[in-house]
Write an enzyme that holds these catalytic residues in place. Structure first.
Site, PDB file in Angstrom:
ATOM      1  N   CYS A 162      -2.777  14.325  -2.325  1.00  0.00           N
ATOM      2  CA  CYS A 162      -3.736  15.288  -1.804  1.00  0.00           C
ATOM      3  C   CYS A 162      -3.099  16.103  -0.682  1.00  0.00           C
ATOM      4  O   CYS A 162      -2.201  15.646   0.007  1.00  0.00           O
ATOM      5  CB  CYS A 162      -4.956  14.568  -1.249  1.00  0.00           C
ATOM      6  SG  CYS A 162      -5.740  13.513  -2.458  1.00  0.00           S
ATOM      7  N   ARG A 193       3.121  19.302  -4.469  1.00  0.00           N
ATOM      8  CA  ARG A 193       2.868  17.872  -4.247  1.00  0.00           C
ATOM      9  C   ARG A 193       2.157  17.226  -5.435  1.00  0.00           C
ATOM     10  O   ARG A 193       2.059  16.012  -5.514  1.00  0.00           O
ATOM     11  CB  ARG A 193       1.978  17.690  -3.004  1.00  0.00           C
ATOM     12  CG  ARG A 193       2.646  18.112  -1.713  1.00  0.00           C
ATOM     13  CD  ARG A 193       1.618  18.362  -0.631  1.00  0.00           C
ATOM     14  NE  ARG A 193       0.890  17.183  -0.258  1.00  0.00           N
ATOM     15  CZ  ARG A 193       1.140  16.446   0.821  1.00  0.00           C
ATOM     16  NH1 ARG A 193       2.121  16.796   1.617  1.00  0.00           N
ATOM     17  NH2 ARG A 193       0.420  15.399   1.114  1.00  0.00           N
ATOM     18  N   TRP A 240      -5.498  14.724  -5.591  1.00  0.00           N
ATOM     19  CA  TRP A 240      -4.799  13.956  -6.618  1.00  0.00           C
ATOM     20  C   TRP A 240      -5.618  12.688  -6.764  1.00  0.00           C
ATOM     21  O   TRP A 240      -5.659  11.865  -5.853  1.00  0.00           O
ATOM     22  CB  TRP A 240      -3.372  13.678  -6.176  1.00  0.00           C
ATOM     23  CG  TRP A 240      -2.508  13.336  -7.330  1.00  0.00           C
ATOM     24  CD1 TRP A 240      -2.050  14.182  -8.287  1.00  0.00           C
ATOM     25  CD2 TRP A 240      -2.015  12.047  -7.656  1.00  0.00           C
ATOM     26  NE1 TRP A 240      -1.293  13.486  -9.184  1.00  0.00           N
ATOM     27  CE2 TRP A 240      -1.251  12.182  -8.837  1.00  0.00           C
ATOM     28  CE3 TRP A 240      -2.137  10.790  -7.084  1.00  0.00           C
ATOM     29  CZ2 TRP A 240      -0.617  11.121  -9.450  1.00  0.00           C
ATOM     30  CZ3 TRP A 240      -1.506   9.736  -7.688  1.00  0.00           C
ATOM     31  CH2 TRP A 240      -0.748   9.901  -8.864  1.00  0.00           C
ATOM     32  N   ASN A 274      -7.452  13.385   3.407  1.00  0.00           N
ATOM     33  CA  ASN A 274      -6.251  12.821   2.788  1.00  0.00           C
ATOM     34  C   ASN A 274      -6.203  11.357   3.154  1.00  0.00           C
ATOM     35  O   ASN A 274      -6.406  11.039   4.327  1.00  0.00           O
ATOM     36  CB  ASN A 274      -5.008  13.453   3.429  1.00  0.00           C
ATOM     37  CG  ASN A 274      -4.362  14.435   2.535  1.00  0.00           C
ATOM     38  OD1 ASN A 274      -4.940  14.810   1.530  1.00  0.00           O
ATOM     39  ND2 ASN A 274      -3.190  14.878   2.909  1.00  0.00           N
ATOM     40  N   GLY A 275      -5.895  10.499   2.229  1.00  0.00           N
ATOM     41  CA  GLY A 275      -5.767   9.078   2.568  1.00  0.00           C
ATOM     42  C   GLY A 275      -6.763   8.246   1.787  1.00  0.00           C
ATOM     43  O   GLY A 275      -7.320   8.704   0.783  1.00  0.00           O
ATOM     44  N   GLU A 311      17.110  -2.913 -12.812  1.00  0.00           N
ATOM     45  CA  GLU A 311      16.626  -1.631 -12.294  1.00  0.00           C
ATOM     46  C   GLU A 311      17.716  -0.947 -11.460  1.00  0.00           C
ATOM     47  O   GLU A 311      17.864   0.275 -11.507  1.00  0.00           O
ATOM     48  CB  GLU A 311      15.345  -1.867 -11.481  1.00  0.00           C
ATOM     49  CG  GLU A 311      14.819  -0.664 -10.699  1.00  0.00           C
ATOM     50  CD  GLU A 311      14.402   0.530 -11.545  1.00  0.00           C
ATOM     51  OE1 GLU A 311      14.443   0.442 -12.799  1.00  0.00           O
ATOM     52  OE2 GLU A 311      14.067   1.567 -10.954  1.00  0.00           O
ATOM     53  N   LYS A 333      19.034   2.832 -12.183  1.00  0.00           N
ATOM     54  CA  LYS A 333      19.034   3.917 -11.193  1.00  0.00           C
ATOM     55  C   LYS A 333      20.412   4.546 -11.119  1.00  0.00           C
ATOM     56  O   LYS A 333      20.552   5.758 -11.081  1.00  0.00           O
ATOM     57  CB  LYS A 333      18.647   3.405  -9.803  1.00  0.00           C
ATOM     58  CG  LYS A 333      17.191   3.117  -9.551  1.00  0.00           C
ATOM     59  CD  LYS A 333      16.307   4.330  -9.364  1.00  0.00           C
ATOM     60  CE  LYS A 333      15.700   4.812 -10.616  1.00  0.00           C
ATOM     61  NZ  LYS A 333      14.680   4.136 -11.302  1.00  0.00           N
ATOM     62  N   GLU A 387      21.245   6.650 -14.412  1.00  0.00           N
ATOM     63  CA  GLU A 387      20.483   7.858 -14.734  1.00  0.00           C
ATOM     64  C   GLU A 387      20.711   8.999 -13.751  1.00  0.00           C
ATOM     65  O   GLU A 387      20.615  10.154 -14.141  1.00  0.00           O
ATOM     66  CB  GLU A 387      18.988   7.561 -14.893  1.00  0.00           C
ATOM     67  CG  GLU A 387      18.284   7.126 -13.654  1.00  0.00           C
ATOM     68  CD  GLU A 387      16.839   6.715 -13.912  1.00  0.00           C
ATOM     69  OE1 GLU A 387      16.260   7.115 -14.919  1.00  0.00           O
ATOM     70  OE2 GLU A 387      16.297   5.990 -13.066  1.00  0.00           O
ATOM     71  N   HIS A 418      30.445 -15.445 -20.912  1.00  0.00           N
ATOM     72  CA  HIS A 418      30.220 -15.418 -22.368  1.00  0.00           C
ATOM     73  C   HIS A 418      30.637 -14.086 -22.976  1.00  0.00           C
ATOM     74  O   HIS A 418      30.196 -13.749 -24.066  1.00  0.00           O
ATOM     75  CB  HIS A 418      28.750 -15.735 -22.654  1.00  0.00           C
ATOM     76  CG  HIS A 418      28.373 -17.093 -22.165  1.00  0.00           C
ATOM     77  ND1 HIS A 418      28.731 -18.246 -22.820  1.00  0.00           N
ATOM     78  CD2 HIS A 418      27.732 -17.484 -21.036  1.00  0.00           C
ATOM     79  CE1 HIS A 418      28.302 -19.298 -22.129  1.00  0.00           C
ATOM     80  NE2 HIS A 418      27.689 -18.858 -21.042  1.00  0.00           N
ATOM     81  N   LYS A 451      10.375  13.617 -16.875  1.00  0.00           N
ATOM     82  CA  LYS A 451       9.571  12.738 -16.028  1.00  0.00           C
ATOM     83  C   LYS A 451       8.585  11.927 -16.851  1.00  0.00           C
ATOM     84  O   LYS A 451       8.321  10.777 -16.567  1.00  0.00           O
ATOM     85  CB  LYS A 451       8.840  13.583 -14.973  1.00  0.00           C
ATOM     86  CG  LYS A 451       8.018  12.778 -13.981  1.00  0.00           C
ATOM     87  CD  LYS A 451       8.919  11.960 -13.063  1.00  0.00           C
ATOM     88  CE  LYS A 451       8.167  11.003 -12.171  1.00  0.00           C
ATOM     89  NZ  LYS A 451       9.015   9.889 -11.728  1.00  0.00           N
TER      90      LYS A 451
HETATM   91  C1  F6R Z   1      13.516   5.700 -14.682  1.00  0.00           C
HETATM   92  C2  F6R Z   1      12.223   6.154 -15.133  1.00  0.00           C
HETATM   93  C3  F6R Z   1      11.805   5.828 -16.505  1.00  0.00           C
HETATM   94  C4  F6R Z   1      10.318   5.482 -16.565  1.00  0.00           C
HETATM   95  C5  F6R Z   1       9.875   5.308 -18.020  1.00  0.00           C
HETATM   96  C6  F6R Z   1       8.416   4.930 -18.109  1.00  0.00           C
HETATM   97  O1  F6R Z   1      13.771   6.081 -13.370  1.00  0.00           O
HETATM   98  O2  F6R Z   1      11.516   6.800 -14.402  1.00  0.00           O
HETATM   99  O3  F6R Z   1      12.575   4.799 -17.048  1.00  0.00           O
HETATM  100  O4  F6R Z   1      10.106   4.308 -15.823  1.00  0.00           O
HETATM  101  O5  F6R Z   1      10.082   6.495 -18.729  1.00  0.00           O
HETATM  102  O6  F6R Z   1       7.607   5.901 -17.562  1.00  0.00           O
HETATM  103  P1  F6R Z   1       6.123   5.591 -17.178  1.00  0.00           P
HETATM  104  O7  F6R Z   1       6.135   4.597 -16.055  1.00  0.00           O
HETATM  105  O8  F6R Z   1       5.551   6.917 -16.753  1.00  0.00           O
HETATM  106  O9  F6R Z   1       5.445   5.035 -18.385  1.00  0.00           O
END
Ligand code: F6R
Length: 605
Positions: free
Chosen positions: A2, A27, A75, A101-102, A478, A482, A485, A501, A600
């Site tokens: 928000c 945002r 949001w 906001n909050g 993870e 990170k 990617e 192994h 995204k």
């Molecule tokens: C990695 C990343 C992706 C998402 C995946 C699932 O940094 O962002 O691996 O985690 O595409 O996305 P959501 O959580 O939106 O289902």
């Protein structure tokens, strides 16, 4: 997330507000609205969707003339993105309007109290209680009413409130949510974000928690929490718009990494009440559940991998974790005794939606842990718990992942208590440990100024290994994702005990190995693996608790994290790995916020 703006001066307020809201669009939001004070009344206009719709509806603000007003981009958190839930919210007598906001944590109790007193609610939001409280306390003194109303609120809030009886005045209040005042000449402004101010003024007053202020066209008076006037310093905003959008950070990803303690706190705090975990949205009988299946994609899947340990350990129910893209075609053994936990930041991932549908078709109830309110997964799940992380703009998730884990921890504690699988003492201990997580995440951010230097050393490599055992292994998954990617370096995570192994064949002189050593139950074992890879020439960067002298003597480089219970450690331990990936990618000149080939939200199979 928000955004709020406010204006009082000599220009058409609606136009200034619309322009300010447009600057906050980056945002993320799903509805918007403005309120303008007119003669003895307040005109409000709100829409679902884009600011452009609000411009069209108000003919660019011309339809609601007036010189003082407040605006909001919402949001959705409490309640779906609808016109009714959009801010500003008005009091029943129409004399007051508020933007917020909050999150108001005690809104349920306040709503009940106000309803009993005869106030009626038009929205499902937590915010609406504020404006009814102001109306209730108003006896002709606007400031006093706002002070009394604020004293009843717990949670985080930045508020802008207008009153038809004092048409040139805006009252603003800050508690744990950003609020900046813009100082003009014959006009004054406020906003949650400097981006909405810089087109008008670069002179700003930053409010602190507990402070509030009265804005008129010619003056800004700031008060402390007891209502005494205080003098504040006016600062100069030096950021350009682009830097301002990113809060002064070079990339959204870095901003989102740094925001994590706040996001985890926002996700957790409203659900910790009276010494227990309260999950209002989860009206579920767990006694008939024989198995929990977690499904998700990418980082969300890895959050599930780490959460599995916590749920199994505390609830003593078998948990399996399945990639959604596999589960959907696996002819899975799912029935009504299975609880499916679906993790998704966006709530729109095609494979995750399909896997959920398939499991529901076979009789399982689906509990979704989702960040986007009103998304497909949130709408179609049987139960939804939101991660209140705010919108994530960088493609690589950070706060999405850590808030998913936070909800998994909350769920594990909640379920263990209702199943009677955790002792009272252990429950209390873990609750205290959970509350400490945001602070510990902040510690990690503060105690590792050396990560950019490590990135300089490690960036120039074609591949990296991430190793660990148990929860450390889940976090390694993870960490490696990170790294690959955003830096495009091949990174592979391995359960440390598996090295022998096969993978150890790839270890050679100078090969970077990131060794996670925070789970004390298995640290000794991981240290043996460190010795093995070192013997073959690897360069080891270890992540461990401060004070572990043996690891310090074995590793070439160290990243420190504070001591956290392994059941809750992932949200803290992942932070330095996110930072390492970020700085390595920066060294390599990568497009960090928009890595190549990635989107995204993956809405196709
Ligand atoms: C990695 C990343 C992706 C998402 C995946 C699932 O940094 O962002 O691996 O985690 O595409 O996305 P959501 O959580 O939106 O289902």
């Amino acid at each position: 997330m928000c955004g709020i703006v406010g204006y009082t001066g000599t220009q058409n307020a609606a136009q200034v507000l619309l322009n300010g809201l447009t600057k906050l669009e980056y945002r993320g939001y799903d509805s918007a609205g403005i309120a303008v004070v007119q003669e003895n009344s307040i005109a409000i206009s709100k829409v679902t969707g884009r600011i452009a719709n609000l411009r069209a509806k108000t003919e660019d603000g011309r339809l609601i003339p007036g010189l003082t007003g407040i605006g909001h981009t919402r949001w959705a958190t409490h309640g779906a993105p609808t016109d009714q839930n959009a801010h500003p919210h008005a009091s029943n007598d129409g004399k007051f309007a508020v933007v917020h906001n909050g999150i108001i944590e005690n809104y349920m109790e306040l709503r009940e109290e106000l309803t009993q007193k005869g106030y009626h609610f038009e929205s499902e939001t937590d915010t609406e209680v504020i404006v009814h409280l102001v109306e209730m306390y108003y006896t002709g003194d606007f400031k006093r009413a706002v002070m009394k109303a604020s004293a009843r609120l717990s949670g985080s809030y930045a508020l802008g409130i207008v009153c038809a009886d004092v048409p040139d005045t805006i009252l603003v209040v800050r508690e744990a949510s950003p609020l900046i005042l813009g100082v003009g000449i014959g006009e004054n402004f406020f906003a949650s974000d400097v981006t909405a101010l810089v087109a008008h003024t670069r002179n700003a007053i930053y409010l602190e928690d507990g402070e509030f202020a009265a804005l008129t066209p010619d003056a800004i008076q700031v008060y402390d929490c007891s209502g005494h006037p205080i003098t504040k310093k006016t600062s100069r905003i030096t950021w350009d718009i682009q830097a301002a959008e990113k809060g002064g950070y070079a990339h959204f990803m870095l901003k989102e990494i740094v925001e994590q303690p706040r996001a985890v706190e926002a996700t957790m705090a409203p659900r910790l009440r009276n010494g227990q975990v309260v999950l209002d949205d989860l009206d579920i009988d767990l006694t008939g559940i024989r198995k929990i299946v977690i499904t998700a994609c990418g980082s969300a899947y890895y959050a599930g991998c780490a959460g599995k340990y916590t749920i199994e350990k505390l609830c003593r129910i078998p948990v399996t974790i399945e990639l959604a893209s596999e589960l959907r075609y696996a002819d899975p053994l799912i029935d009504e005794h299975v609880l499916l936990i679906v993790l998704s930041q966006s709530g729109e991932t095609a494979d995750t939606i399909a896997a959920m549908r398939e499991c529901q078709r076979r009789g399982a109830k689906a509990l979704a842990i989702v960040n986007v309110v009103g998304s497909t997964i949130a709408k179609n799940a049987d139960y939804t718990l939101y991660t209140w992380a705010g919108p994530e703009i960088a493609v690589a998730t950070t706060k999405g992942y850590t808030t998913q884990l936070t909800v998994l921890y909350l769920f594990a504690l909640y379920a263990a208590k209702s199943l009677g699988t955790v002792s009272c003492q252990e429950y209390k201990r873990l609750l205290a440990a959970l509350r400490a997580l945001p602070k510990q995440m902040q510690n990690v951010l503060d105690m590792n100024p050396g990560i950019p230097k490590l990135a300089e050393k490690y960036h120039d490599t074609p591949s990296m290994f991430f190793i660990g055992r148990n929860t450390d292994y889940a976090i390694a998954l993870e960490g490696a994702l990170k790294m690959k990617e955003i830096s495009y370096i091949h990174a592979e995570s391995y359960a440390a005990g598996e090295l022998k192994h096969g993978t150890i064949a790839l270890i050679h002189e100078g090969q970077p190995v990131i060794a996670l050593c925070c789970n004390e139950a298995v640290t000794e074992k991981t240290m043996n693996n460190i010795i093995e890879v070192k013997a073959r020439g690897a360069e080891v960067l270890a992540v461990a608790f401060k004070g572990n002298q043996r690891i310090i003597s074995l590793a070439d480089d160290m990243i420190y994290v504070p001591k956290v219970d392994p059941l809750l450690c992932a949200v803290v331990e992942i932070v330095p790995l996110q930072l390492l990936a970020y700085h390595v990618a920066k060294e390599n000149g990568c497009d960090i916020d928009k890595p190549k080939n990635l989107a995204k939200s993956v809405t196709v199979e």
